[in-house]
Design an enzyme around this catalytic site. Structure first.
Site, short mmCIF file in Angstrom:
data_model
loop_
_atom_site.label_atom_id
_atom_site.label_comp_id
_atom_site.label_asym_id
_atom_site.label_seq_id
_atom_site.Cartn_x
_atom_site.Cartn_y
_atom_site.Cartn_z
N CYS A 1 -5.96 7.50 9.30
CA CYS A 1 -6.07 6.99 10.66
C CYS A 1 -5.78 8.10 11.65
O CYS A 1 -4.97 8.98 11.40
CB CYS A 1 -5.06 5.87 10.86
SG CYS A 1 -5.56 4.35 10.07
N LYS B 1 0.84 -1.20 0.00
CA LYS B 1 0.00 0.00 0.00
C LYS B 1 0.88 1.26 0.00
O LYS B 1 0.67 2.17 -0.79
CB LYS B 1 -0.87 -0.02 1.26
CG LYS B 1 -1.44 1.31 1.67
CD LYS B 1 -2.37 1.18 2.85
CE LYS B 1 -1.83 1.59 4.18
NZ LYS B 1 -1.50 3.00 4.38
N ASN B 2 1.88 1.27 0.89
CA ASN B 2 2.66 2.49 1.06
C ASN B 2 3.63 2.77 -0.08
O ASN B 2 4.21 3.85 -0.14
CB ASN B 2 3.41 2.46 2.40
CG ASN B 2 2.45 2.61 3.57
OD1 ASN B 2 1.26 2.86 3.38
ND2 ASN B 2 2.97 2.44 4.79
N ARG C 1 -4.90 10.21 4.55
CA ARG C 1 -3.82 11.17 4.70
C ARG C 1 -2.91 11.22 3.47
O ARG C 1 -2.37 12.26 3.12
CB ARG C 1 -3.00 10.77 5.93
CG ARG C 1 -1.81 11.64 6.14
CD ARG C 1 -1.07 11.24 7.39
NE ARG C 1 0.27 11.78 7.40
CZ ARG C 1 0.60 12.99 7.82
NH1 ARG C 1 -0.33 13.79 8.25
NH2 ARG C 1 1.85 13.39 7.79
N ARG D 1 -0.24 14.40 13.40
CA ARG D 1 0.16 14.07 12.02
C ARG D 1 0.24 15.32 11.16
O ARG D 1 -0.44 15.47 10.15
CB ARG D 1 -0.79 13.04 11.39
CG ARG D 1 -0.62 11.67 11.99
CD ARG D 1 -1.25 10.59 11.19
NE ARG D 1 -0.34 10.01 10.22
CZ ARG D 1 -0.58 8.86 9.59
NH1 ARG D 1 -1.67 8.19 9.81
NH2 ARG D 1 0.28 8.39 8.72
N ASP E 1 4.43 0.64 12.01
CA ASP E 1 3.24 -0.05 11.49
C ASP E 1 3.15 -1.50 11.98
O ASP E 1 2.16 -2.18 11.68
CB ASP E 1 3.24 -0.02 9.95
CG ASP E 1 2.84 1.35 9.42
OD1 ASP E 1 2.40 2.19 10.21
OD2 ASP E 1 2.97 1.56 8.19
N ARG F 1 -8.60 -0.82 4.62
CA ARG F 1 -7.77 0.24 4.02
C ARG F 1 -6.40 -0.28 3.62
O ARG F 1 -5.77 0.25 2.71
CB ARG F 1 -7.57 1.38 5.04
CG ARG F 1 -8.81 2.20 5.29
CD ARG F 1 -8.47 3.40 6.15
NE ARG F 1 -7.32 4.07 5.56
CZ ARG F 1 -6.47 4.83 6.22
NH1 ARG F 1 -6.62 5.05 7.50
NH2 ARG F 1 -5.44 5.40 5.61
N ASP G 1 3.72 20.00 8.27
CA ASP G 1 4.55 21.20 8.17
C ASP G 1 5.81 20.97 7.34
O ASP G 1 6.25 21.86 6.61
CB ASP G 1 4.92 21.69 9.59
CG ASP G 1 5.54 20.60 10.44
OD1 ASP G 1 5.02 19.46 10.42
OD2 ASP G 1 6.56 20.85 11.10
N LEU G 2 6.38 19.77 7.42
CA LEU G 2 7.62 19.51 6.67
C LEU G 2 7.36 19.49 5.17
O LEU G 2 8.17 19.95 4.37
CB LEU G 2 8.27 18.20 7.12
CG LEU G 2 8.61 18.10 8.61
CD1 LEU G 2 9.14 16.72 8.97
CD2 LEU G 2 9.65 19.16 8.97
#
Ligand code: UD1
Length: 427
Positions: free
Chosen positions: A116, A22-23, A92, A121, A306, A400, A124-125
């Site tokens: 989630c 997924k990631n 996200r 979370r 995770d 998800r 800003d970066l």
């Protein structure tokens, strides 16, 4: 609303092929917007986060076709670069379109990202990095407006090796004028996969997988590409823990054992026998798992956050006392209260970062609710090992990130089914 019904006690035995990550797939889908030729993505997991991302691609003007695990994307028309609120709020990772859209169309509009609920979370970066590259960004009525009349390469040092910020900046930099250097970049295998994909569509990137990524921007990116997404190390890790907790013996196919090292190392210390050969990893569980003095979640190549919830579940039935420290997210503890309903003995420190676990001889079946994706995974694992029947509510969180986890576990011998119920999800 869907829920899992699980009767614990069956040993998991057999073989399982692990699908795409997924990631890795999510940022690659955002990257597909940058390619003005056809993109074909193989090994793309059929999970709700991917279906939602495909919906974003369709809404902004891409053409997509998803059959089996192969996704075709055409992004050769003008894109409108605005993400509808109802989709972004679920996920996200929709924030990754910020960099991709700025690079492709010079603008991006997206609602504040969802996903989630794991603490603040912040993004800003992401924003600081994009501003350093010449983007103008402001927030108004819950929407983020981004604009640029041309991104320029910049030297950006991330104060934390954020996975998402690294990916967003890579996506923006591949079409910026000049050179971008990302220092303290995230080094996860999924970053390397994104870089491999971007190179195939013509990007000039060096250093993915190290702390410094150097990107020379190109005016446009357009190459027909076929890319196979890397395996999902978290899905693989979840199944290894499931086998470990049920006294099982399994072999996972289609993995890269090296990427599983932090997880495999802990399982060995807990008394499991593990062996890897080529793209296979084999695990045989001991009669009783042993406690681990301390696990600390860290950025890659450290222990992955995770997998934290799944290990907390496993240590809840291991012999002895364990300590798990969460350093990546500030609020990744929703599994604790649910595991306690099953008889787990877990104490959480006031900062909600340290879990003190005293292993119980067994857990008991109960009705519990997933509050996020990995919380749901941990509860399923606990239920597989518990005495009696459990119901794990809010299956949609699990969906998800896991494609048909109930079928995979059933094929290994678990007594598990997914059922529809009139009961509303517990939020
Ligand atoms: C990604 C993964 C997620 C994983 C996480 C850490 C995807 C789609 N998701 O999430 O599964 O748990 O990496 O391995 O790939 N942070 C800031 N400011 C920022 C960005 C991040 O403060 O601008 C903080 C976050 O609040 C969090 C920590 O950094 O506490 C980690 O975030 P990050 O590495 O960015 O994770 P994600 O990309 O969101």
């Amino acid at each position: 609303m869907f829920q899992y019904r699980i009767r614990g006690g069956n040993r998991l035995l057999g073989e399982l092929k692990i699908g795409g990550a997924k990631n890795a797939a999510l940022p690659i889908l955002a990257a597909a917007c940058l390619n003005e030729s056809e993109t074909i993505i193989e090994n793309c997991p059929r999970i709700s986060d991917i279906l939602d991302t495909i919906e974003i691609l369709n809404r902004v003007g891409c053409e997509t076709e998803f059959e089996g695990n192969t996704l075709k994307v055409r992004a050769d028309r003008k894109l409108n670069c605005e993400i509808p609120a109802e989709i972004a709020e679920k996920m996200r990772s929709s924030v990754l379109f910020m960099g991709a859209f700025l690079a492709r169309c010079g603008r991006a509009i997206l609602p504040a990202p969802g996903g989630c609920n794991l603490g603040a979370r912040a993004i800003d970066l992401h924003i600081k990095g994009l501003i350093a590259m010449g983007a103008k960004i402001h927030e108004e009525n819950g929407k983020i407006f981004c604009e640029t009349d041309g991104l320029t390469g910049a030297k950006i040092k991330l104060s934390f090796a954020s996975v998402g910020a690294t990916e967003n900046l890579m996506l923006a930099a591949v079409r910026a004028r000049g050179e971008t250097i990302i220092e303290n970049a995230a080094r996860e295998p999924e970053i390397i996969d994104l870089s491999d994909f971007l190179k195939k569509i013509g990007a000039d990137i060096r250093g993915a997988g190290t702390g410094t990524i150097v990107i020379r921007g190109k005016k446009s990116l357009s190459k027909p590409v076929l890319h196979k997404v890397i395996f999902d190390r978290i899905v693989a890790g979840t199944h290894l823990v499931a086998a470990a907790m049920t006294g099982g013996e399994i072999c996972l196919k289609n993995v890269r054992p090296f990427d599983l090292m932090p997880v495999a190392g802990c399982l060995k210390e807990m008394g499991c026998f593990l062996r890897s050969e080529g793209g296979d990893i084999y695990l045989r569980a001991p009669e009783r798992l042993r406690a681990l003095p301390r696990i600390v979640t860290r950025v890659h190549p450290g222990f992955p956050t995770d997998m934290q919830a799944q290990f907390v579940a496993a240590l809840a039935i291991a012999e002895g006392k364990s300590e798990v420290v969460e350093t990546v997210f500030e609020n990744r503890c929703s599994h604790v209260g649910e595991l306690r309903k099953m008889g787990a003995n877990i104490r959480l420190t006031a900062d909600k970062r340290t879990f003190l676990i005293s292993g119980a001889a067994s857990l008991r079946g109960a009705t519990v609710a997933a509050h996020d994706l990995r919380c749901g995974a941990a509860l399923i694992l606990a239920a597989l090992a518990a005495d009696g029947e459990s119901i794990v509510q809010n299956a949609r969180f699990v969906e998800r990130g896991y494609s048909g986890i109930e079928n995979d576990l059933y094929s290994l011998g678990a007594d598990i089914s997914l059922e529809n119920t009139p009961v509303r999800d517990i939020i």
